[in-house]
Design a protein around this motif. Structure first.
Motif, PDB file in Angstrom:
ATOM      1  N   GLU A 185       1.990  61.005  64.092  1.00 62.28           N
ATOM      2  CA  GLU A 185       0.972  60.128  64.671  1.00 62.28           C
ATOM      3  C   GLU A 185      -0.437  60.696  64.610  1.00 62.28           C
ATOM      4  O   GLU A 185      -1.401  60.004  64.932  1.00 62.28           O
ATOM      5  N   CYS A 218      -6.758  62.638  63.603  1.00 58.94           N
ATOM      6  CA  CYS A 218      -6.589  64.068  63.841  1.00 58.94           C
ATOM      7  C   CYS A 218      -6.015  64.709  62.585  1.00 58.94           C
ATOM      8  O   CYS A 218      -5.063  64.199  61.986  1.00 58.94           O
ATOM      9  N   LEU A 253      -2.916  54.298  71.637  1.00 63.17           N
ATOM     10  CA  LEU A 253      -3.651  55.313  70.919  1.00 63.17           C
ATOM     11  C   LEU A 253      -5.071  55.470  71.433  1.00 63.17           C
ATOM     12  O   LEU A 253      -5.774  56.377  71.022  1.00 63.17           O
ATOM     13  N   THR A 254      -5.512  54.565  72.279  1.00 65.52           N
ATOM     14  CA  THR A 254      -6.869  54.683  72.799  1.00 65.52           C
ATOM     15  C   THR A 254      -6.940  55.784  73.835  1.00 65.52           C
ATOM     16  O   THR A 254      -6.031  55.948  74.640  1.00 65.52           O
ATOM     17  N   LYS A 255      -8.009  56.531  73.790  1.00 61.76           N
ATOM     18  CA  LYS A 255      -8.169  57.629  74.749  1.00 61.76           C
ATOM     19  C   LYS A 255      -8.750  57.103  76.054  1.00 61.76           C
ATOM     20  O   LYS A 255      -9.660  56.286  76.049  1.00 61.76           O
ATOM     21  N   LYS A 308      -0.325  62.563  74.785  1.00 61.91           N
ATOM     22  CA  LYS A 308      -0.626  62.118  73.430  1.00 61.91           C
ATOM     23  C   LYS A 308      -1.947  61.357  73.346  1.00 61.91           C
ATOM     24  O   LYS A 308      -2.612  61.353  72.312  1.00 61.91           O
ATOM     25  N   ILE A 309      -2.348  60.723  74.433  1.00 62.07           N
ATOM     26  CA  ILE A 309      -3.616  59.988  74.436  1.00 62.07           C
ATOM     27  C   ILE A 309      -4.814  60.928  74.371  1.00 62.07           C
ATOM     28  O   ILE A 309      -5.932  60.505  74.092  1.00 62.07           O
ATOM     29  N   GLY A 354      -6.857  64.799  70.135  1.00 58.34           N
ATOM     30  CA  GLY A 354      -8.031  64.506  69.312  1.00 58.34           C
ATOM     31  C   GLY A 354      -8.371  65.646  68.388  1.00 58.34           C
ATOM     32  O   GLY A 354      -9.186  65.512  67.481  1.00 58.34           O
ATOM     33  N   GLU A 376      -3.173  58.676  62.837  1.00 59.59           N
ATOM     34  CA  GLU A 376      -3.552  57.474  63.578  1.00 59.59           C
ATOM     35  C   GLU A 376      -4.579  57.801  64.657  1.00 59.59           C
ATOM     36  O   GLU A 376      -5.357  56.938  65.065  1.00 59.59           O
ATOM     37  N   ARG A 377      -4.534  59.024  65.111  1.00 54.29           N
ATOM     38  CA  ARG A 377      -5.478  59.461  66.143  1.00 54.29           C
ATOM     39  C   ARG A 377      -6.687  60.157  65.524  1.00 54.29           C
ATOM     40  O   ARG A 377      -7.429  60.857  66.215  1.00 54.29           O
TER      41      ARG A 377
END
Length: 402
Positions: free
Chosen positions: A138, A144, A29-31, A107-108, A111, A141-142
């Motif tokens: 998800e 968003c 999940l980290t960008k 997906k990363i 935002g 979790e982001r």
């Protein structure tokens, strides 16, 4: 009708569904760090890479180039059409595993609700609903937002995946669980789903519900229902809905009139359809290619070659470009009537204009007919056009004219 009754009827319509998707591995999940890009560097850094992407023929390399370009925020934000084109090319090649690989890599970068909605839409467009739903799930979790924009994308994904029962289920259940304020687009997608399951009266009730909730049905709302009524030849119900449309101050558009024309023809009222089609310009409505296709289909059904040719010429004169539907109905009819000259003209125009891919069997019939009628040169032209077409490889055969 209660929600439970609708659910019961939907479950009866859909006893099983097909799943195109494969298992999804959880993504980090980290960008990642993205590569900023200034306008003055754009032509040198991105334009060449984008050109290479568009010219790439190997599906696996295409995905890698797409992933590399995605590092650039400019590409993600400004090149939405290239996103659509890339996934479309993979879908044409039936490379669903590679579609997953390409979109999972995005997906990363989720935002914003807008970008998340784009990924949901692209998954859904090609029937990968479970993947689309996972992107939606998800989003919190982001960090968003899950708002009406992403909700509409999710409903659209279910509809495009032909999971019409799921559309209505989500439409009813999710807004009760999260702060989503339904808009007209949500209702329109739900209406479309109900119509596709045969629950047309339930779809009509959503018009009332919209108005009760302070929403104004639009042309899409009415056209969704008009399509069903006129397609079935139920012109009385269609005309009642048409009157309601007018009273609601929703102006019928060309799509509305095309549905009405089809209803008249389905009710064996060809003369009424021809009269209406002739009056469209006076009503301030410009006929489109679908208008001409509907009329031509009606004339073919009436076995009227002279009028078919007349309306085909009208189509060309109006500036409308024949499409795959035109070809699919007109060419077989012309071959049946032995008018291979006009059939050749239509085939040639389709190839030279690259308007769409066309049926190989129909093309071969035209080639055979031309050859048998002492116009072998035109037959050879058509074979060469077919064999040189880079979008759809044909295997046309030139008959022995001896």
């Amino acid at each position: 009708m209660s929600k439970s009754n609708v659910y019961t009827r939907l479950s009866a319509v859909f006893s099983s569904t097909h799943n195109k998707t494969s298992s999804i591995k959880p993504s980090k999940l980290t960008k990642p760090k993205t590569t900023p890009i200034s306008r003055d560097k754009l032509p040198k850094t991105l334009n060449h890479k984008i050109k290479e992407l568009l010219q790439e023929k190997d599906s696996h390399i295409l995905v890698e180039k797409f992933k590399n370009l995605s590092q650039y925020s400019y590409f993600r934000e400004r090149c939405r059409d290239i996103y659509k084109l890339t996934i479309h090319r993979l879908a044409l090649a039936k490379e669903y595993t590679l579609i997953e690989k390409a979109l999972e890599s995005q997906k990363i970068y989720v935002g914003t609700e807008g970008f998340g909605s784009r990924i949901i839409y692209l998954y859904g467009k090609y029937g990968m609903f479970d993947h689309a739903y996972k992107v939606f799930d998800e989003m919190p979790e982001r960090k968003c937002k899950q708002g009406v924009k992403s909700f509409n994308a999710l409903l659209g994904a279910a509809a495009n995946s032909e999971k019409y029962d799921k559309v209505y289920e989500l439409f009813r259940e999710l807004p009760e669980k999260m702060p989503i304020e339904l808009n007209v687009d949500c209702y329109n997608t739900a209406m479309h789903a109900l119509c596709n399951t045969g629950l047309v009266q339930d779809a009509v009730l959503l018009l009332d519900e919209m108005e009760v909730n302070g929403l104004k049905p639009d042309d899409v709302s009415f056209n969704t229902l008009l399509c069903v009524y006129y397609e079935r030849g139920e012109c009385k119900d269609g005309d009642k809905l048409w009157e309601r449309m007018i009273k609601s101050n929703v102006v019928p558009n060309i799509q509305s009139y095309n549905f009405k024309l089809k209803g008249l023809i389905n009710n064996d009222k060809l003369l009424d359809a021809l009269e209406l089609a002739t009056q469209l310009n006076n009503l301030g409505i410009k006929p489109d290619v679908c208008t001409y296709n509907v009329v031509i289909n009606g004339l073919i059904k009436d076995d009227d070659l002279v009028s078919v040719k007349e309306w085909y010429r009208k189509m060309l004169k109006s500036g409308c470009v024949p499409n795959k539907a035109t070809f699919g109905t007109l060419v077989p009819f012309l071959c049946q009537k032995g008018d291979y000259e006009l059939a050749f003209e239509l085939c040639e125009n389709m190839f030279k204009g690259r308007h769409c891919s066309v049926d190989e069997a129909a093309l071969q019939n035209v080639v055979d007919g031309l050859a048998k009628n002492s116009t072998a040169e035109k037959a050879k032209v058509l074979v060469e056009l077919g064999l040189s077409n880079s979008y759809s490889p044909y295997h046309l055969i030139m008959p022995n004219c001896a």
